[in-house]
Design an enzyme around this catalytic site. Structure first.
Site, PDB file in Angstrom:
ATOM      1  N   PHE A  94      30.703 -27.981  11.154  1.00  0.00           N
ATOM      2  CA  PHE A  94      30.179 -26.550  10.832  1.00  0.00           C
ATOM      3  C   PHE A  94      29.878 -26.577   9.402  1.00  0.00           C
ATOM      4  CE2 PHE A  94      33.342 -25.473  14.025  1.00  0.00           C
ATOM      5  CZ  PHE A  94      32.524 -24.953  14.873  1.00  0.00           C
ATOM      6  N   SER A 138      20.963 -25.236  15.714  1.00  0.00           N
ATOM      7  CA  SER A 138      20.566 -23.870  15.774  1.00  0.00           C
ATOM      8  C   SER A 138      19.101 -23.741  16.669  1.00  0.00           C
ATOM      9  CB  SER A 138      20.213 -23.275  14.396  1.00  0.00           C
ATOM     10  OG  SER A 138      19.481 -22.127  14.447  1.00  0.00           O
ATOM     11  N   ALA A 139      19.042 -22.455  17.313  1.00  0.00           N
ATOM     12  CA  ALA A 139      17.941 -22.348  17.979  1.00  0.00           C
ATOM     13  C   ALA A 139      16.879 -22.031  17.205  1.00  0.00           C
ATOM     14  CB  ALA A 139      17.993 -21.062  18.672  1.00  0.00           C
ATOM     15  N   TYR A 163      16.484 -23.881   5.305  1.00  0.00           N
ATOM     16  CA  TYR A 163      17.733 -23.813   6.071  1.00  0.00           C
ATOM     17  C   TYR A 163      17.225 -24.450   7.358  1.00  0.00           C
ATOM     18  CZ  TYR A 163      20.822 -22.170   9.417  1.00  0.00           C
ATOM     19  OH  TYR A 163      21.613 -22.189  10.787  1.00  0.00           O
ATOM     20  N   LYS A 167      18.496 -28.372   9.592  1.00  0.00           N
ATOM     21  CA  LYS A 167      19.058 -28.371  10.880  1.00  0.00           C
ATOM     22  C   LYS A 167      18.173 -29.447  11.636  1.00  0.00           C
ATOM     23  CE  LYS A 167      22.330 -25.691  10.415  1.00  0.00           C
ATOM     24  NZ  LYS A 167      23.706 -26.202  10.456  1.00  0.00           N
ATOM     25  N   TYR A 191      22.898 -23.291  18.546  1.00  0.00           N
ATOM     26  CA  TYR A 191      23.451 -21.735  18.736  1.00  0.00           C
ATOM     27  C   TYR A 191      22.315 -20.952  18.780  1.00  0.00           C
ATOM     28  CZ  TYR A 191      27.564 -24.099  16.484  1.00  0.00           C
ATOM     29  OH  TYR A 191      28.589 -24.797  15.695  1.00  0.00           O
ATOM     30  N   PHE A 192      22.537 -19.874  19.698  1.00  0.00           N
ATOM     31  CA  PHE A 192      21.460 -18.778  19.526  1.00  0.00           C
ATOM     32  C   PHE A 192      21.903 -17.745  18.571  1.00  0.00           C
ATOM     33  CE2 PHE A 192      17.966 -19.657  22.177  1.00  0.00           C
ATOM     34  CZ  PHE A 192      18.211 -21.060  22.561  1.00  0.00           C
ATOM     35  N   GLY A 308       8.437 -14.643   8.878  1.00  0.00           N
ATOM     36  CA  GLY A 308       8.890 -15.784   9.256  1.00  0.00           C
ATOM     37  C   GLY A 308       9.736 -15.488  10.880  1.00  0.00           C
TER      38      GLY A 308
HETATM   39  P1  NAD Z   1      29.843 -19.490   7.504  1.00  0.00           P
HETATM   40  O1  NAD Z   1      28.903 -19.783   5.934  1.00  0.00           O
HETATM   41  O2  NAD Z   1      30.790 -18.634   7.724  1.00  0.00           O
HETATM   42  O3  NAD Z   1      30.916 -21.349   7.603  1.00  0.00           O
HETATM   43  C1  NAD Z   1      30.252 -22.366   6.977  1.00  0.00           C
HETATM   44  C2  NAD Z   1      31.546 -22.842   6.194  1.00  0.00           C
HETATM   45  O4  NAD Z   1      31.169 -23.996   5.643  1.00  0.00           O
HETATM   46  C3  NAD Z   1      31.961 -22.015   5.037  1.00  0.00           C
HETATM   47  O5  NAD Z   1      33.372 -21.850   5.464  1.00  0.00           O
HETATM   48  C4  NAD Z   1      31.633 -22.623   3.559  1.00  0.00           C
HETATM   49  O6  NAD Z   1      32.602 -22.451   2.697  1.00  0.00           O
HETATM   50  C5  NAD Z   1      31.728 -24.185   4.301  1.00  0.00           C
HETATM   51  N1  NAD Z   1      30.975 -25.025   3.495  1.00  0.00           N
HETATM   52  C6  NAD Z   1      29.716 -24.980   3.036  1.00  0.00           C
HETATM   53  N2  NAD Z   1      29.250 -26.046   2.502  1.00  0.00           N
HETATM   54  C7  NAD Z   1      30.184 -26.946   2.451  1.00  0.00           C
HETATM   55  C8  NAD Z   1      30.320 -28.175   1.996  1.00  0.00           C
HETATM   56  N3  NAD Z   1      29.553 -28.743   0.979  1.00  0.00           N
HETATM   57  N4  NAD Z   1      31.554 -28.664   1.947  1.00  0.00           N
HETATM   58  C9  NAD Z   1      32.751 -28.170   2.734  1.00  0.00           C
HETATM   59  N5  NAD Z   1      32.545 -26.751   2.988  1.00  0.00           N
HETATM   60  C10 NAD Z   1      31.358 -26.298   3.016  1.00  0.00           C
HETATM   61  O7  NAD Z   1      28.899 -19.974   8.510  1.00  0.00           O
HETATM   62  P2  NAD Z   1      28.858 -19.824  10.103  1.00  0.00           P
HETATM   63  O8  NAD Z   1      28.296 -18.755  10.676  1.00  0.00           O
HETATM   64  O9  NAD Z   1      30.389 -20.159  10.558  1.00  0.00           O
HETATM   65  O10 NAD Z   1      28.229 -21.295  10.653  1.00  0.00           O
HETATM   66  C11 NAD Z   1      28.719 -22.403  10.815  1.00  0.00           C
HETATM   67  C12 NAD Z   1      27.647 -23.562  10.890  1.00  0.00           C
HETATM   68  O11 NAD Z   1      26.681 -23.023  12.164  1.00  0.00           O
HETATM   69  C13 NAD Z   1      26.605 -23.564  10.158  1.00  0.00           C
HETATM   70  O12 NAD Z   1      26.301 -24.977   9.969  1.00  0.00           O
HETATM   71  C14 NAD Z   1      25.469 -22.915  10.359  1.00  0.00           C
HETATM   72  O13 NAD Z   1      24.451 -23.232   9.831  1.00  0.00           O
HETATM   73  C15 NAD Z   1      25.355 -23.077  11.902  1.00  0.00           C
HETATM   74  N6  NAD Z   1      24.693 -22.068  12.456  1.00  0.00           N
HETATM   75  C16 NAD Z   1      25.362 -20.695  12.351  1.00  0.00           C
HETATM   76  C17 NAD Z   1      24.534 -19.536  13.000  1.00  0.00           C
HETATM   77  C18 NAD Z   1      24.986 -18.285  12.658  1.00  0.00           C
HETATM   78  O14 NAD Z   1      24.155 -17.429  13.005  1.00  0.00           O
HETATM   79  N7  NAD Z   1      25.910 -18.034  12.210  1.00  0.00           N
HETATM   80  C19 NAD Z   1      23.402 -19.967  13.919  1.00  0.00           C
HETATM   81  C20 NAD Z   1      23.082 -20.944  14.003  1.00  0.00           C
HETATM   82  C21 NAD Z   1      23.677 -22.334  13.377  1.00  0.00           C
HETATM   83  C1  UD1 Z   2      18.247 -15.420  11.841  1.00  0.00           C
HETATM   84  C2  UD1 Z   2      17.273 -16.814  10.939  1.00  0.00           C
HETATM   85  C3  UD1 Z   2      17.695 -17.741  11.607  1.00  0.00           C
HETATM   86  C4  UD1 Z   2      19.083 -18.280  11.629  1.00  0.00           C
HETATM   87  C5  UD1 Z   2      19.883 -16.955  12.578  1.00  0.00           C
HETATM   88  C6  UD1 Z   2      21.242 -17.164  12.268  1.00  0.00           C
HETATM   89  C7  UD1 Z   2      15.424 -15.524   9.835  1.00  0.00           C
HETATM   90  C8  UD1 Z   2      14.112 -15.669   9.962  1.00  0.00           C
HETATM   91  N1  UD1 Z   2      15.916 -16.305  11.055  1.00  0.00           N
HETATM   92  O1  UD1 Z   2      17.812 -15.595  13.048  1.00  0.00           O
HETATM   93  O2  UD1 Z   2      16.976 -19.126  11.029  1.00  0.00           O
HETATM   94  O3  UD1 Z   2      19.334 -19.201  12.363  1.00  0.00           O
HETATM   95  O4  UD1 Z   2      19.383 -15.903  11.706  1.00  0.00           O
HETATM   96  O5  UD1 Z   2      21.942 -16.001  13.024  1.00  0.00           O
HETATM   97  O6  UD1 Z   2      16.085 -15.265   9.088  1.00  0.00           O
HETATM   98  N2  UD1 Z   2      16.555  -7.189  12.266  1.00  0.00           N
HETATM   99  C9  UD1 Z   2      16.059  -6.054  12.086  1.00  0.00           C
HETATM  100  N3  UD1 Z   2      16.622  -5.589  10.830  1.00  0.00           N
HETATM  101  C10 UD1 Z   2      17.682  -5.909  10.034  1.00  0.00           C
HETATM  102  C11 UD1 Z   2      17.994  -7.438  10.567  1.00  0.00           C
HETATM  103  C12 UD1 Z   2      17.451  -8.204  11.496  1.00  0.00           C
HETATM  104  O7  UD1 Z   2      15.265  -5.279  12.708  1.00  0.00           O
HETATM  105  O8  UD1 Z   2      18.267  -5.571   9.089  1.00  0.00           O
HETATM  106  C13 UD1 Z   2      15.992  -7.749  13.514  1.00  0.00           C
HETATM  107  C14 UD1 Z   2      15.114  -9.302  13.325  1.00  0.00           C
HETATM  108  O9  UD1 Z   2      13.759  -8.831  13.066  1.00  0.00           O
HETATM  109  C15 UD1 Z   2      15.319 -10.076  14.848  1.00  0.00           C
HETATM  110  C16 UD1 Z   2      16.671  -9.690  15.126  1.00  0.00           C
HETATM  111  O10 UD1 Z   2      17.012  -8.371  14.341  1.00  0.00           O
HETATM  112  O11 UD1 Z   2      14.184  -9.248  15.591  1.00  0.00           O
HETATM  113  C17 UD1 Z   2      17.601 -10.489  15.034  1.00  0.00           C
HETATM  114  O12 UD1 Z   2      17.535 -11.039  13.488  1.00  0.00           O
HETATM  115  P1  UD1 Z   2      18.781 -11.878  12.961  1.00  0.00           P
HETATM  116  O13 UD1 Z   2      20.097 -11.494  13.212  1.00  0.00           O
HETATM  117  O14 UD1 Z   2      18.603 -11.913  11.272  1.00  0.00           O
HETATM  118  O15 UD1 Z   2      18.501 -13.178  13.278  1.00  0.00           O
HETATM  119  P2  UD1 Z   2      17.257 -14.184  13.600  1.00  0.00           P
HETATM  120  O16 UD1 Z   2      16.131 -13.446  13.049  1.00  0.00           O
HETATM  121  O17 UD1 Z   2      17.058 -14.500  15.215  1.00  0.00           O
END
Ligand code: NAD
Ligand code: UD1
Length: 351
Positions: A94, A138-139, A163, A167, A191-192, A308
C-alpha cells in the site's frame, strides 16, 4: 468470517499498513489468522493507529502476530532486516503518496517514493526469494472511458497527473517483471473510490489539511469545520449533472485483499481485478444519502468543474466475483454512516 481458512498462519508484510486502507486490511488479516509485519514511515499516518488496531483485534502490545517497523520502502537495509527476521509469505503493498494536486507540484517526489520505492521493494523481495505481491492500483489508470461499467480489459488511458502515472507505470513494471520470470504471483487491484471506516470508529481516513476527496470534505462540513461543500460542476452528461463514481466501503475493500491473497497460493500468475461495487452514485446522491442516514443537513454550492475530473467512472466487478468469489456487501448508507461515526469520534483526526 474466515477466508482462505487453510492458508492463514502465514506472515504478510504490509507496506503502508498504518494508512487508511492498510489499517483496515491489517485488522482483517489478523482476524483471519495471518501474522502481519507493517512497514510504514508514518509520513501520512500516526503511530497511534497501531494501538487502535490492537484494540480492535484484542492483541496485547507484545503479541508477535503484529509487528511494526518504522521505516521507508526506499531503504533496503530495513527491508532486508524484515525479510531476515520474519518468514514472509507475501507482500501487500500500500505504501505510496496519493495526493493528486500535490503530485503536480512535486512530481519527482512522487516518482521517487512510489516508483523507486516499489522497484526497491521488488528487488529485496527477489533477493529473499519472496515472489508474491498484491499491489494497490487505482481506477485512475482507466482515465476517461466511453463504455461503462469498466472492465479490466478496457484500454488504459494516460492519467492526467503524476500520481496517476505512478500507478500506471508500476502496473507496467509488474507486468514486465512477470514476463521475465513467471514464478512471480502478482495481483493488481484497481480500487474505485474507497470511503467509510471501521464500525468501531477507531480507524478511518485522516486527510491532511483541506480534503481533496468528496467524503472527507462532506464529513468536515457535517462537523462544522467547513461551511459548505463545493460541488464541482452540474453540467456533466450524468442523470443529475454531477460526477458519478463507484464508492466502495473500505471494509469491503480490505476484504478484497484477503480474497486476493488466495490468488498468491498456487500459481495463478498475474491477475488484475477491479474492486468496486458496480454502482455509480452522483455527488448529489452522496449529499442526500449522507443527510438522510445521519440526519444532518449538508449545505452545498455548485461551482465550476475541477480540472482533470471525468463525468462517470464505475466498475464492472464481476471478474473478482467469478475468479475469487469476492463481492461487496456494504451499502452507500453504511458508508455514509460509518464515515460520520469516525469523524464524530475523531473530530480532529487521530491525536
Ligand atoms: P494512506 O496515505 O492513508 O496510506 C499510505 C501509507 O503509506 C501511509 O501510512 C504512509 O505513511 C505510508 N507511506 C507512504 N510512503 C511510504 C514510504 N516511502 N515508505 C513507507 N511507508 C510509506 O493512503 P491509502 O488511502 O490507505 O492508500 C493506500 C494505497 O492505495 C496507496 O498506494 C494509494 O495510492 C492507493 N489508492 C488509494 C485510493 C484512495 O482513494 N484512498 C484509491 C486508489 C488507490
Ligand atoms: C480522485 C483522484 C483520483 C484518485 C482518487 C482517490 C482527482 C482528479 N482524481 O478521484 O486520481 O485515485 O481521488 O480516491 O483528484 N467532488 C466535489 N467536491 C469536492 C470533492 C469532490 O464535487 O469537494 C466531486 C468530484 O468532482 C467527483 C466526485 O466528487 O465527481 C468524487 O471526487 P473525489 O472523491 O476527489 O474522487 P475522484 O475524483 O474520483
Amino acid at each position: 468470517m474466515n477466508i482462505n481458512v487453510n492458508k492463514s498462519k502465514e506472515t504478510i508484510l504490509v507496506t503502508g499498513g498504518t494508512g487508511f486502507i492498510g489499517s483496515h486490511t491489517v485488522v482483517l488479516l489478523i482476524e483471519n489468522g495471518y501474522n502481519v509485519c507493517i512497514l510504514d514511515n508514518l509520513s501520512n499516518s500516526k503511530i497511534q493507529v497501531l494501538d487502535r488496531i490492537r484494540t480492535i483485534t484484542n492483541l496485547d502490545k507484545n503479541d508477535e502476530r503484529l509487528k511494526f517497523y518504522k521505516g521507508d520502502i526506499l531503504d533496503k537495509i530495513i527491508l532486508n532486516k524484515i525479510f531476515k527476521e520474519n518468514k514472509i509469505f507475501g507482500v501487500i503493498h500500500f505504501a505510496g503518496l496519493k495526493a493528486v494536486g500535490e503530485s503536480c507540484i512535486i512530481p519527482l517526489k512522487y516518482y521517487d517514493n512510489n516508483i523507486s520505492g516499489t522497484v526497491n521493494l521488488l528487488e529485496v523481495m527477489k533477493e529473499n526469494n519472496v515472489k508474491n505481491i498484491i499491489f494497490s492500483s487505482s481506477a485512475t489508470v482507466y482515465g476517461e472511458q466511453s463504455v461503462q461499467p469498466i472492465k479490466e480489459d478496457a484500454k488504459l488511458n494516460e492519467p492526467t497527473n503524476p500520481y496517476g502515472k505512478t500507478k500506471l507505470f508500476i502496473e507496467y513494471i509488474l507486468k514486465d517483471l512477470y514476463s521475465s520470470d513467471n514464478t512471480w504471483n502478482i495481483v493488481l487491484l484497481r480500487y474505485f473510490n474507497p470511503i467509510g471506516a471501521h464500525k468501531s470508529g477507531l480507524i478511518g481516513e485522516d486527510p491532511n489539511g483541506i480534503p481533496n476527496n468528496l467524503m472527507p470534505y462532506v464529513t468536515q462540513v457535517a462537523i462544522g469545520k467547513r461551511s459548505h461543500l463545493n460541488v464541482f460542476g452540474n453540467d456533466y452528461d450524468t442523470p443529475d449533472g454531477t460526477g458519478v463514481r463507484d464508492y466502495i466501503h473500505v471494509c469491503d475493500l480490505a476484504r478484497g485483499h484477503v480474497y486476493a491473497l488466495g490468488r498468491l497460493f498456487g500459481n495463478h500468475g498475474l491477475d488484475i481485478y477491479n474492486l468496486g461495487t458496480g454502482h455509480g452514485y452522483s455527488v448529489l446522491d452522496i449529499v442526500k444519502t449522507f443527510s438522510k442516514v445521519n440526519n444532518i443537513n449538508i449545505p452545498y454550492e455548485i461551482t465550476s468543474r475541477r480540472s482533470g475530473d471525468i463525468a462517470t467512472c464505475y466498475a464492472d466487478p464481476s471478474k473478482a466475483y467469478q475468479e475469487m468469489g469476492f463481492k461487496c456487501e456494504l451499502t452507500l448508507e453504511d458508508m455514509c454512516r460509518d464515515s460520520w461515526n469516525y469523524q464524530k469520534k475523531n473530530p480532529n483526526g487521530i491525536e
